[in-house]
Design an enzyme around this catalytic site. Structure first.
Site, mmCIF file in Angstrom:
data_model
loop_
_atom_site.group_PDB
_atom_site.id
_atom_site.type_symbol
_atom_site.label_atom_id
_atom_site.label_comp_id
_atom_site.label_asym_id
_atom_site.label_seq_id
_atom_site.Cartn_x
_atom_site.Cartn_y
_atom_site.Cartn_z
ATOM 1 C CB CYS A 178 -0.949 -0.005 1.192
ATOM 2 S SG CYS A 178 -0.177 -0.427 2.760
ATOM 3 C CG HIS B 261 -3.875 0.657 4.882
ATOM 4 N ND1 HIS B 261 -3.365 -0.017 3.790
ATOM 5 C CD2 HIS B 261 -4.915 1.387 4.407
ATOM 6 C CE1 HIS B 261 -4.071 0.292 2.724
ATOM 7 N NE2 HIS B 261 -5.019 1.152 3.068
#
Length: 1033
Positions: A152, A583
């Site tokens: 990510c 994340h």
């Protein structure tokens, strides 16, 4: 059902584990998600060296769960806190990357403010996304990027760079001479070139793909390989980003070395991302000065409230020490930017190493940053002015400290451990002397209560935050009375020593002087009141002085001379989670659309500055910005100028400007997408029993022909339209297959397909050469007749005919199924080089529009013949509009324009007569109906007619209609109310340019088959020329 939803949200695939979590949560889905994702501070750390991986290691349950969940699961489900591997920043090397990443993201799924956000799909594109909208790109909306396992961060960085037009052009235009490629012998050089080529392909797909998201696996694998090597140590995300930019710089340097070897000043990456700063200072009495280059400028977050403070702290280090009486010596250093890059990147230090715990920690403190920052105050060219302002700032801050100390002496008055505000103390004394002794007449005021100990020492900042006057303190909540005597504070508990002094009734009386004369009372009251007024004035003056200084400090750098170098915020890279896991996503400002977009792996959604503030400033939750990317005002204006007037087609223009090999790469990928879609459809059709097609399904030829608002069907894929056209010709194709029985039996499937193909092509070719008559238009019978009559490219014709034989609806018998399979295999062999798919799509769109025009014309004529002028006009108006678009490409592309115009005109005149007769009837209901016809049909139609090149016949008809209505002006048999309504109608009727009116599109009409359409068309045309009414069932 709940189990599947929990799998989708958390990414955990172990059904037993999820079932246990649901059981512990009593079937509550969101509570189960919270159990699986919450991280508790009391979670015990585990010795990495001694511990073996548990059965649950690597799943999203790497968090410590609540006791009732833990009891239902394996006892070895505690978190693995071992060091991280190279490509999984700050995470366990044995953890399954995709699931660890999903665990952090599932926190977002159950947050209150994120309930309505779309979840990132973890399934394969075809497996759980049966709708085309789930995996096909819509228009030129930016594409997402697939997360292939803790990538990510790569997506966030690459998306931010891709959305810089200048950087995108650099990457897509990168090329090296053959001599350089042959002479490059080093391993790193070859790797950098390979990475650059993969990045080129990735950027090309991001421009021109029809997919909703792209797969960055090839580029990411090169990074993985580099960090797997023995000499590379464990890295964090910042180092990955630095490494990525270093590779790009080295790759561009290979191109630069051709002309000026070793000169990095010509490197476009250096020119775009790198600047210089000058460091000046004194060290141990010696002055020094040096110039350094920077790319991502690091900034500390701890101890600062906003970006300006961070920069000021980074530019000035150390203090001015004037302790030596003989000379003034400066200890410390100052930094000044001497050159700022067009893209200015600030790296926020959100992570630090905790020495006592022996592990990294994330800094969650709030840090604000603006959408525009002025860099003048940090430039060397502003040095003299800034040093003056810094000296002034220092003087003001010193003065502020003195004033605050003075104010604090008033607000914390006394010599003992307990301090009180002096104005309050004087007020209490005034209250005391004004109180009557016990037994005397009760005072008018209510019982007085002393301040609780917790309220005895208000902080000076609490006082400064109040409005003017110190009596409005939030802790005492007092109000002015005759002698400032009212108090609404709650009654505190009495101490035991006081309880023994008298009866409860005696305790309710306030302390009072035993004896005081009127002269004494007057004197003391006068003095105390004067002193109190003086002190209140002093406090007020101090507060006003502090407020003025605060305002001066805030506006110190608002000088117009220091607002000449603005930088606009381009991207914010966000990290959510802790130091050991999390994340990443990005907020990027979309210049053409003028709004913020959120790039979260495969998802790209609209956002806002408010959402960006909430997710990026920090302080509220565990999400905060770790990188800010600003662009110079000049770059921002250039990007805006490029996008001006071409917002919708900017990406398409860039695709057309790509080198041939990259355009070919895009075409191949889009072709593969269509093949994947076809294979997936075949798999789905195998799961569903074959059903006999209904008449409704046979009429899908108009599903994308029902008007401008349905154009999205055309855009979704080329194959959707060509499949519809194959479905239209299904009966003709089936007949061609039936005629190949002998060839099929003797020579096999391929021979049968070849014979059917050539026979059908010959038949359609002869049909296209026939001379058309008003009653017969062969183009309605077959798409290829339309193509052949309009000289479509041979490749388009042949592929279209082959698709007729590959239609899945031809599953009548073994022969047709075999021929269908062979035709499909041959279609898969046709690549983008063989057929221009964009041109192929345009031809099918034109035929689809032609059929819509024909159906609208046919329906309008039938309704006209049956005197349904109201409905007929709408169909004829839309037929004329769409037909005009076709005729721009050639006279054979559309139908007779004069025919549509004639009957549109006749309908208008008929309707105008009806509306006029209703209007002059003077009956309220009939007048309203006539005005409705005029407003809803006649006036909009006149507006639309004026938007095209209007013929003399249409102009004459419009004048006839206008004259009819103008003749009613001043008629004596019309009352004043009717004349007033006429006065409101005439301006709109006479001036068609005053407003824009859109005519409502008519209902969809779908013929059952091409033969039905042709027979109806022939009947209507015969009726028109024969002047007899037509009845159509």
């Amino acid at each position: 059902m709940l189990l599947n939803q929990l799998k989708e949200i958390t990414g955990i695939q172990d059904s037993a584990f999820l079932h246990a979590a649901l059981k512990a949560a009593n079937g509550d889905l969101m509570e189960a998600v919270a159990f699986l994702t919450e991280e508790h501070a009391q979670a015990p750390a585990r010795d990495a060296a001694a511990a073996e991986p548990s059965a649950w290691e690597g799943s999203a349950v790497g968090k410590q769960l609540p006791p009732r969940v833990t009891a239902a699961l394996s006892p070895s489900s505690t978190e693995d806190r071992r060091p991280v591997n190279a490509f999984m920043p700050q995470e366990s090397p044995k953890a399954q990357p995709a699931e660890r990443d999903a665990a952090e993201r599932s926190q977002e799924a159950h947050s209150a403010e994120n309930k309505n956000r779309s979840k990132r799909k973890r399934c394969e594109v075809w497996g759980e996304n049966p709708k085309q909208n789930d995996w096909r790109r819509v228009g030129d909306w930016p594409v997402g990027m697939k997360n292939i396992g803790n990538t990510c961060w790569f997506s966030a960085v690459i998306q931010s760079l891709f959305q810089l037009p200048e950087f995108r052009r650099l990457v897509l235009g990168y090329s090296l001479p053959q001599t350089v490629l042959e002479s490059c012998r080093s391993r790193t050089g070859k790797r950098n070139i390979a990475f650059m080529q993969e990045l080129q392909c990735l950027f090309a797909l991001m421009l021109g793909t029809r997919r909703k998201f792209v797969d960055p696996s090839a580029a990411v694998e090169l990074l993985r390989d580099a960090f797997r090597s023995a000499e590379e140590q464990q890295q964090d995300v910042s180092e990955f980003t630095h490494k990525l930019l270093d590779w790009l710089e080295d790759a561009f340097q290979l191109a630069v070395n051709v002309k000026s070897p070793g000169d990095k000043s010509e490197n476009p990456m250096v020119q775009l991302f790198y600047g210089t700063f000058l460091t000046e200072g004194v060290h141990e009495g010696n002055t020094f000065s040096k110039i350094e280059t920077f790319g991502q400028y690091p900034l500390q977050v701890n101890g600062y409230r906003n970006l300006s403070e961070c920069l000021e702290g980074a530019m000035v280090e150390g203090e001015m020490d004037e302790a030596t009486a003989s000379q003034s010596v400066k200890y410390g250093q100052e930094r000044w930017f001497t050159k700022l890059p067009p893209v200015l990147t600030f790296e926020l230090s959100r992570f630090e190493f905790n020495q006592s715990l022996g592990q990294p920690e994330k800094i969650h403190t709030k840090l604000e940053f603006p959408q525009t920052i002025y860099m003048d105050r940090y430039l060397y060219c502003s040095k003299e002015l800034i040093q003056m302002k810094r000296e002034e700032m220092k003087r003001l801050k010193e003065k502020m400290v003195i004033l605050q100390q003075k104010l604090e002496r008033y607000m914390k008055y006394g010599s003992g451990p307990a301090r009180f505000p002096l104005p309050d103390m004087l007020r209490y004394v005034l209250e005391f002397i004004a109180t009557k002794p016990a037994g005397a007449a009760a005072p008018a005021q209510g019982p007085q209560t002393p301040l609780p100990p917790s309220q005895a020492e208000p902080h000076v900042l609490d006082v400064l935050s109040q409005p003017d006057g110190i009596l409005e303190r939030t802790d005492t909540k007092t109000e002015d009375g005759p002698f400032f005597l009212a108090n609404s504070s709650p009654q505190p508990k009495s101490r035991p020593a006081l309880q023994a002094l008298g009866s409860p009734a005696g305790l309710s009386d306030r302390p009072a002087p035993h004896a005081v004369s009127e002269d004494e009372l007057s004197l003391v009251r006068t003095c105390l009141q004067r002193w109190r007024n003086e002190i209140e004035q002093d406090v007020q003056d101090l507060k006003e002085s502090i407020a003025r200084i605060t305002l001066s400090i805030e506006q110190m750098y608002c000088d117009p001379l220091l607002q000449q170098v603005p930088y606009r915020l381009h991207a914010v890279l966000v990290h959510e989670g802790q130091a050991n896991a999390g994340h990443y996503w990005a907020f990027i400002y979309d210049q053409p659309r003028g709004r913020w977009l959120k790039y979260n792996d495969i998802s790209v959604t609209e956002s806002s500055w408010e959402e960006l503030e909430r997710d990026s400033f920090g302080g509220l939750k565990n999400a905060s910005a770790y990188c800010l990317m600003y662009i110079s005002d000049q770059v921002s204006r250039l990007a805006a100028a490029e996008d001006e007037g071409s917002k919708a087609g900017q990406f398409q223009k860039e695709v057309e400007a790509l080198p041939p090999e990259l355009r070919h790469y895009i075409q191949e990928d889009n072709w593969r997408l269509e093949q994947e879609a076809e294979e997936w459809e075949e798999e789905q059709s195998c799961k569903i029993p074959q059903m006999e097609p209904s008449p409704a399904s046979e009429s899908q030829d108009l599903s994308s022909e029902s008007g401008p608002d349905q154009s999205s069907v055309c855009e979704q894929s080329v194959r959707s339209l060509s499949s519809e056209h194959a479905l239209i010709a299904k009966e003709q194709t089936a007949k061609a297959i039936a005629n190949t029985a002998e060839a099929y039996e003797k020579n096999g499937v391929e021979a049968a397909l070849c014979e059917a193909f050539h026979e059908e092509y010959s038949r359609l070719y002869l049909l296209a050469k026939e001379t058309p008559t008003p009653q017969n238009d062969a183009r309605l019978q077959h798409v290829l007749v339309y193509f052949l009559q309009n000289n479509a490219p041979q490749q388009v014709v042949e592929r279209t005919l082959l698709e007729q034989f590959a239609d899945k609806n031809l599953s009548y018998d073994e022969r047709s199924i075999s021929i269908m399979k062979v035709a499909r295999a041959k279609l898969r062999e046709i690549g983008p080089d063989d057929v221009d798919m964009e041109e192929y799509k345009r031809w099918h769109e034109d035929y689809s529009l032609f059929r819509k025009v024909s159906v609208y014309l046919l329906t309008g004529l039938e309704l006209y013949q049956n005197r349904k002028y109201h409905e007929a006009l709408t169909y004829l108006v839309y037929a004329y509009q769409s037909n005009t678009k076709l005729l721009l490409k050639g006279t054979g592309r559309g139908v007779s324009e004069s025919l549509i115009a004639l009957y549109r005109r006749k309908c208008l005149l008929k309707l105008n007569e009806v509306a006029a007769s209703l209007f002059v009837s003077c009956e309220e209901a009939r007048v309203a109906e006539g005005i409705g016809i005029l407003n809803e049909l006649i006036i909009p139609c006149m507006h639309l007619m004026n938007n095209f090149e209007i013929s003399k016949e249409d102009l004459d008809a419009i004048e006839v209609m206008r004259n009819r209505w103008c003749s009613y002006l001043g008629r004596e048999d019309m009352d004043a109310k009717l004349q007033e309504k006429l006065g409101e109608l005439l301006p709109r009727l006479l001036d068609c340019s005053t407003e824009v009116i859109v005519l409502k599109e008519p209902p969809k009409i779908r013929p059952n088959s091409p033969y039905d359409l042709c027979s109806r068309f022939a009947a209507v045309m015969e009726s028109i020329h024969g002047a007899s009414a037509v009845t159509v069932k």
